[in-house]
Scaffold this motif. Structure first.
Motif, PDB file in Angstrom:
ATOM      1  N   UNK A 147       0.872  -1.173   0.000  1.00 34.15           N
ATOM      2  CA  UNK A 147       0.000   0.000   0.000  1.00 34.15           C
ATOM      3  C   UNK A 147       0.908   1.220   0.000  1.00 34.15           C
ATOM      4  N   UNK A 148       0.352   2.359  -0.378  1.00 34.27           N
ATOM      5  CA  UNK A 148       1.121   3.595  -0.372  1.00 34.27           C
ATOM      6  C   UNK A 148       1.226   4.144   1.039  1.00 34.27           C
ATOM      7  N   UNK A 149       2.440   4.506   1.436  1.00 33.91           N
ATOM      8  CA  UNK A 149       2.654   5.027   2.789  1.00 33.91           C
ATOM      9  C   UNK A 149       1.908   6.338   3.021  1.00 33.91           C
TER      10      UNK A 149
ATOM     11  N   UNK B 102      -1.062   6.932   5.745  1.00 39.26           N
ATOM     12  CA  UNK B 102      -0.940   7.953   6.790  1.00 39.26           C
ATOM     13  C   UNK B 102      -2.045   8.995   6.684  1.00 39.26           C
ATOM     14  N   UNK B 103      -2.405   9.383   5.475  1.00 40.31           N
ATOM     15  CA  UNK B 103      -3.486  10.355   5.289  1.00 40.31           C
ATOM     16  C   UNK B 103      -4.836   9.738   5.658  1.00 40.31           C
ATOM     17  N   UNK B 104      -5.004   8.458   5.392  1.00 41.49           N
ATOM     18  CA  UNK B 104      -6.226   7.765   5.818  1.00 41.49           C
ATOM     19  C   UNK B 104      -6.345   7.821   7.346  1.00 41.49           C
TER      20      UNK B 104
ATOM     21  N   UNK C 168      -3.680  12.370  -2.105  1.00 44.85           N
ATOM     22  CA  UNK C 168      -2.256  12.136  -2.354  1.00 44.85           C
ATOM     23  C   UNK C 168      -1.938  12.460  -3.808  1.00 44.85           C
ATOM     24  N   UNK C 169      -2.813  12.046  -4.706  1.00 38.34           N
ATOM     25  CA  UNK C 169      -2.594  12.302  -6.126  1.00 38.34           C
ATOM     26  C   UNK C 169      -2.679  13.802  -6.438  1.00 38.34           C
ATOM     27  N   UNK C 170      -3.712  14.469  -5.904  1.00 36.07           N
ATOM     28  CA  UNK C 170      -3.905  15.902  -6.171  1.00 36.07           C
ATOM     29  C   UNK C 170      -2.758  16.722  -5.571  1.00 36.07           C
ATOM     30  N   UNK C 171      -2.319  16.366  -4.379  1.00 37.14           N
ATOM     31  CA  UNK C 171      -1.236  17.094  -3.706  1.00 37.14           C
ATOM     32  C   UNK C 171       0.149  16.664  -4.186  1.00 37.14           C
ATOM     33  N   UNK C 172       0.176  15.623  -5.035  1.00 39.85           N
ATOM     34  CA  UNK C 172       1.430  15.091  -5.588  1.00 39.85           C
ATOM     35  C   UNK C 172       2.421  14.690  -4.494  1.00 39.85           C
ATOM     36  N   UNK C 173       1.896  14.010  -3.490  1.00 41.16           N
ATOM     37  CA  UNK C 173       2.745  13.518  -2.408  1.00 41.16           C
ATOM     38  C   UNK C 173       3.413  12.220  -2.841  1.00 41.16           C
ATOM     39  N   UNK C 174       4.679  12.015  -2.466  1.00 42.63           N
ATOM     40  CA  UNK C 174       5.307  10.725  -2.767  1.00 42.63           C
ATOM     41  C   UNK C 174       4.600   9.623  -1.973  1.00 42.63           C
ATOM     42  N   UNK C 175       4.276   8.533  -2.629  1.00 46.81           N
ATOM     43  CA  UNK C 175       3.494   7.457  -1.997  1.00 46.81           C
ATOM     44  C   UNK C 175       4.277   6.145  -2.070  1.00 46.81           C
ATOM     45  N   UNK C 176       5.363   6.088  -1.308  1.00 44.79           N
ATOM     46  CA  UNK C 176       6.263   4.934  -1.295  1.00 44.79           C
ATOM     47  C   UNK C 176       5.508   3.670  -0.909  1.00 44.79           C
TER      48      UNK C 176
END
Length: 156
Positions: A20-22, A26-28, A76-84
């Motif tokens: 899963x994306x980190x 975390x945002x969830x 995450x996609x809209x904010x362009x956060x890295x999702x390791x």
């Protein structure tokens, strides 16, 4: 009997090949904490029951996303956060525990509202530890409680 302290680096978590994306996870957790905050302000036990359903969806159903994780993934996609990518198994374990806490809080709110609030605030603390400090309480519980209970001891 020999006791040793486990450092954060030596914690043992359930492991799976699924990822899963980190940032999404975390945002969830942050969104769940925000919902619990709304419950704490309003006392609406239905919020905790809805959160229990959301945790349940993340706890190992066929659905790819729960409503909160879907929203987190979009943010995450809209904010362009890295999702390791990270291991999904500890998150599944934590979601199962979260589901139990949220369900208990929702039921307790009907029976004894102060008790429901205490359980909800504990869950909120766990969600904030995950989202803000990246501390997985599920990993701590698994390492210190579940693993010793269900692992054969060789040094006895």
């Amino acid at each position: 009997m020999k006791h040793t302290f486990m450092s954060a680096k030596s914690l043992l978590c359930p492991i799976s090949p699924l990822r899963v994306g980190e940032a999404t996870a975390r945002l969830t957790g942050l969104l769940a904490a925000a919902l619990i905050g709304v419950y704490a302000l309003t006392g609406a036990g239905a919020i905790m029951l809805a959160l229990a359903i959301d945790y349940g969806m993340r706890a190992g159903t066929r659905w790819r996303h729960s409503p909160l994780s879907w929203l987190a993934a979009r943010l995450v996609r809209v904010l362009r956060l890295p999702d390791r990518p990270i291991d999904q198994a500890p998150k599944l374990f934590a979601a199962r525990v979260g589901m139990l806490f949220a369900l208990a809080s929702g039921i307790l709110t009907l029976l004894h509202p102060p008790s429901g609030l205490v359980v909800a605030l504990a869950l909120m603390g766990f969600a904030l530890l995950e989202s803000v400090l990246n501390i997985c309480v599920g990993c701590l519980v698994y390492s210190y409680l579940m693993l010793p209970l269900f692992t054969k001891r060789e040094d006895v």
